[in-house]
Design an enzyme around this catalytic site. Structure first.
Site, PDB file in Angstrom:
ATOM      1  N   CYS A   1       0.816  -1.232   0.000  1.00  0.00           N
ATOM      2  CA  CYS A   1       0.000   0.000   0.000  1.00  0.00           C
ATOM      3  C   CYS A   1       0.840   1.268   0.000  1.00  0.00           C
ATOM      4  CB  CYS A   1      -0.917   0.023   1.212  1.00  0.00           C
ATOM      5  SG  CYS A   1      -1.977  -1.400   1.293  1.00  0.00           S
TER       6      CYS A   1
ATOM      7  N   HIS B   1      -3.051   7.281   3.475  1.00  0.00           N
ATOM      8  CA  HIS B   1      -3.505   5.987   2.955  1.00  0.00           C
ATOM      9  C   HIS B   1      -4.936   5.758   3.443  1.00  0.00           C
ATOM     10  CE1 HIS B   1      -3.767   2.027   1.550  1.00  0.00           C
ATOM     11  NE2 HIS B   1      -3.580   1.408   2.707  1.00  0.00           N
TER      12      HIS B   1
ATOM     13  N   ASN C   1     -10.158   0.215   0.807  1.00  0.00           N
ATOM     14  CA  ASN C   1      -8.700   0.280   0.718  1.00  0.00           C
ATOM     15  C   ASN C   1      -8.272  -0.248  -0.653  1.00  0.00           C
ATOM     16  OD1 ASN C   1      -5.963  -0.133   0.875  1.00  0.00           O
ATOM     17  ND2 ASN C   1      -5.998  -1.159   2.858  1.00  0.00           N
TER      18      ASN C   1
HETATM   19  N1  ACO Z   1     -18.186  -8.226  10.409  1.00  0.00           N
HETATM   20  C1  ACO Z   1     -18.584  -8.552  11.657  1.00  0.00           C
HETATM   21  N2  ACO Z   1     -17.734  -8.966  12.604  1.00  0.00           N
HETATM   22  C2  ACO Z   1     -16.434  -9.026  12.266  1.00  0.00           C
HETATM   23  C3  ACO Z   1     -15.950  -8.700  10.980  1.00  0.00           C
HETATM   24  C4  ACO Z   1     -16.891  -8.289  10.033  1.00  0.00           C
HETATM   25  N3  ACO Z   1     -16.542  -7.952   8.783  1.00  0.00           N
HETATM   26  N4  ACO Z   1     -14.621  -8.867  10.958  1.00  0.00           N
HETATM   27  C5  ACO Z   1     -14.256  -9.279  12.197  1.00  0.00           C
HETATM   28  N5  ACO Z   1     -15.344  -9.374  12.961  1.00  0.00           N
HETATM   29  C6  ACO Z   1     -15.430  -9.798  14.356  1.00  0.00           C
HETATM   30  C7  ACO Z   1     -14.239 -10.588  14.799  1.00  0.00           C
HETATM   31  O1  ACO Z   1     -14.413 -11.948  14.436  1.00  0.00           O
HETATM   32  C8  ACO Z   1     -14.267 -10.380  16.285  1.00  0.00           C
HETATM   33  O2  ACO Z   1     -15.223 -11.222  16.830  1.00  0.00           O
HETATM   34  P1  ACO Z   1     -14.916 -11.988  18.233  1.00  0.00           P
HETATM   35  O3  ACO Z   1     -14.736 -10.878  19.235  1.00  0.00           O
HETATM   36  O4  ACO Z   1     -16.146 -12.798  18.429  1.00  0.00           O
HETATM   37  O5  ACO Z   1     -13.666 -12.772  17.990  1.00  0.00           O
HETATM   38  C9  ACO Z   1     -14.805  -8.950  16.434  1.00  0.00           C
HETATM   39  O6  ACO Z   1     -15.435  -8.633  15.182  1.00  0.00           O
HETATM   40  C10 ACO Z   1     -13.769  -7.908  16.709  1.00  0.00           C
HETATM   41  O7  ACO Z   1     -12.700  -8.117  15.824  1.00  0.00           O
HETATM   42  P2  ACO Z   1     -11.418  -7.232  15.892  1.00  0.00           P
HETATM   43  O8  ACO Z   1     -10.381  -7.799  14.976  1.00  0.00           O
HETATM   44  O9  ACO Z   1     -11.071  -6.990  17.325  1.00  0.00           O
HETATM   45  O10 ACO Z   1     -11.962  -5.855  15.294  1.00  0.00           O
HETATM   46  P3  ACO Z   1     -11.193  -4.505  15.203  1.00  0.00           P
HETATM   47  O11 ACO Z   1     -11.908  -3.494  15.966  1.00  0.00           O
HETATM   48  O12 ACO Z   1      -9.715  -4.654  15.449  1.00  0.00           O
HETATM   49  O13 ACO Z   1     -11.375  -4.149  13.678  1.00  0.00           O
HETATM   50  C11 ACO Z   1     -10.199  -4.230  11.591  1.00  0.00           C
HETATM   51  C12 ACO Z   1     -10.875  -5.031  12.686  1.00  0.00           C
HETATM   52  C13 ACO Z   1     -11.212  -3.332  10.939  1.00  0.00           C
HETATM   53  C14 ACO Z   1      -9.639  -5.211  10.571  1.00  0.00           C
HETATM   54  C15 ACO Z   1      -9.058  -3.379  12.224  1.00  0.00           C
HETATM   55  O14 ACO Z   1      -8.263  -4.179  13.052  1.00  0.00           O
HETATM   56  C16 ACO Z   1      -8.205  -2.733  11.182  1.00  0.00           C
HETATM   57  O15 ACO Z   1      -8.648  -1.862  10.455  1.00  0.00           O
HETATM   58  N6  ACO Z   1      -6.922  -3.119  11.073  1.00  0.00           N
HETATM   59  C17 ACO Z   1      -6.068  -2.575  10.065  1.00  0.00           C
HETATM   60  C18 ACO Z   1      -6.373  -3.248   8.788  1.00  0.00           C
HETATM   61  C19 ACO Z   1      -5.685  -2.580   7.622  1.00  0.00           C
HETATM   62  O16 ACO Z   1      -5.623  -1.388   7.575  1.00  0.00           O
HETATM   63  N7  ACO Z   1      -5.186  -3.405   6.696  1.00  0.00           N
HETATM   64  C20 ACO Z   1      -4.555  -2.966   5.546  1.00  0.00           C
HETATM   65  C21 ACO Z   1      -3.393  -2.007   5.796  1.00  0.00           C
HETATM   66  S1  ACO Z   1      -2.163  -2.044   4.642  1.00  0.00           S
HETATM   67  C22 ACO Z   1      -2.855  -2.376   3.245  1.00  0.00           C
HETATM   68  O17 ACO Z   1      -3.587  -1.522   2.854  1.00  0.00           O
HETATM   69  C23 ACO Z   1      -2.720  -3.683   2.496  1.00  0.00           C
END
Ligand code: ACO
Length: 339
Positions: free
Chosen positions: A126, A266, A296
């Site tokens: 990215c 980003h 993204n």
């Molecule tokens: N819908 C519903 N529930 C979901 C989803 C979804 N799409 N995805 C995950 N969950 C659930 C999980 O299973 C978890 O459930 P559990 O508590 O029963 O285990 C719960 O939601 C919480 O999950 P977390 O991972 O704690 O959620 P978080 O608040 O951390 O958000 C996210 C997840 C959005 C992925 C966040 O961590 C994030 O944005 N991380 C960065 C990701 C990123 O930017 N990636 C790319 C960067 S570089 C590039 O661009 C390639």
């Protein structure tokens, strides 16, 4: 009133490199959060509150990364009022090249008729667009080349696991482009900081499809050819790395964050952008955000945002802008430009 840089910016010592044209392209097909809620166990409410994303664009089956890159490039070429034959170098930042080789940049070259250009792809996930901007700048400031086409393009939906709700809600497709050229005057790229940390290569990666783990009949069902991500760890590292890149680029430019008219980050997650705004001590309104519409789009994200900010008049001649990115690798970069 516009502040003068407090210490000597690089532009006073080096050949000035300006962005003389920008372009972008996103595919027609829209996939909404509501659509996704019929595909995996998720909801519009979850995706919106955790990420800020409302919808994303999906490339057609026969619409390749190079096709999107070409559309963006032609827009940038038109705005820059140059001929493709003037381009000396084409850099395509992508994590989803048309093929492992030849470079996607070669396909773009053929499609736009830039017969005088050398072509290569840049692999920095990215963060790739700003890595490519820095490479372009180095070639131009060293007097090797005059005109460089820099593209960020990705078809992440081609490597998305559509049964994994942790990742499939995040990504979309698109391309953005910029023409960089030496131009007299003070405006142009003032500073760039790029960095990487391979110790974190296992928090965001695609394990299969390369030489280490080719896709075979035996492993084809394991989804190795899709994005694997530790979301929480990526989130933490993204905030730290983008903050550090922003501060280093500003310091090199001799500017304060308060001199910046617009931050183009980003476009991964609105919460990441909010955390950065908070820690930099500036309002969210200073950030250009379009992830609600596109999700993204990886290397394309900051390039599409730059083009939209440029064409909509959000950034104006003489403004200082800060671009800051983060990606798998880990990789990160910050760039300060006088527009
Ligand atoms: N819908 C519903 N529930 C979901 C989803 C979804 N799409 N995805 C995950 N969950 C659930 C999980 O299973 C978890 O459930 P559990 O508590 O029963 O285990 C719960 O939601 C919480 O999950 P977390 O991972 O704690 O959620 P978080 O608040 O951390 O958000 C996210 C997840 C959005 C992925 C966040 O961590 C994030 O944005 N991380 C960065 C990701 C990123 O930017 N990636 C790319 C960067 S570089 C590039 O661009 C390639």
């Amino acid at each position: 009133m516009k502040r003068q840089p407090s210490s000597s910016p690089r532009s006073t010592k080096r050949r000035t490199v300006s962005i003389i044209g920008t372009g972008s392209y996103v595919p027609e097909k829209i996939l909404t959060n509501e659509d996704l809620s019929h595909m995996v166990d998720t909801s519009d409410e979850w995706i919106t509150t955790r990420t800020g994303i409302k919808q994303r664009r999906i490339a057609a089956k026969d619409e390749n990364t190079s096709d999107m890159a070409t559309r963006a490039a032609l827009n940038a070429i038109e705005q820059a009022k140059i001929s493709p034959k003037e381009i000396n170098l084409i850099l395509v930042a992508t994590a989803t090249p048309d093929m492992l080789f030849p470079a996607t940049a070669c396909f773009v070259q053929k499609k736009i008729g830039a017969t005088n250009a050398a072509c290569l792809d840049v692999s920095a996930a990215c963060a790739g667009f700003l890595f490519a901007v820095e490479i372009a700048q180095q070639f131009i400031t060293s007097h090797t080349y005059d005109t460089v086409l820099v593209i960020g393009a990705d078809k992440l939906t081609s490597i998305t696991n559509w049964t994994d709700r942790n990742t499939c809600v995040l990504f979309g497709d698109g391309a953005g482009a910029a023409i960089l050229k030496h131009r007299g005057g003070s405006h142009g790229v003032i500073s760039t900081h790029i960095g990487s940390d391979g110790r974190y290569s296992d928090i965001l990666f695609m394990p299969g499809g390369g030489s280490r783990c080719p896709i075979t009949r035996d492993n084809v069902d394991l989804n190795l050819q899709t994005i694997h991500m530790n979301g929480k760890e990526v989130y933490k590292q993204a905030v730290t790395a983008m903050l550090s890149a922003a501060k280093k680029a500003l310091e090199q430019a001799g500017l304060s964050i308060h001199d910046i008219a617009c931050v183009i980050p980003h476009q991964a997650n609105l919460r990441i952008i909010e955390a950065i705004a908070d820690r930099l001590g500036i309002p969210l309104e200073k950030f250009y955000v379009n992830l609600d519409r596109y999700g993204n789009t990886s290397a394309a994200a900051v390039a599409i945002a730059l083009d939209e900010a440029n064409r909509s008049g959000r950034i104006k001649a003489g403004d200082y802008i800060l671009m800051v990115v983060f990606g798998g690798g880990l990789t990160w970069a910050g760039t300060v430009i006088e527009w």
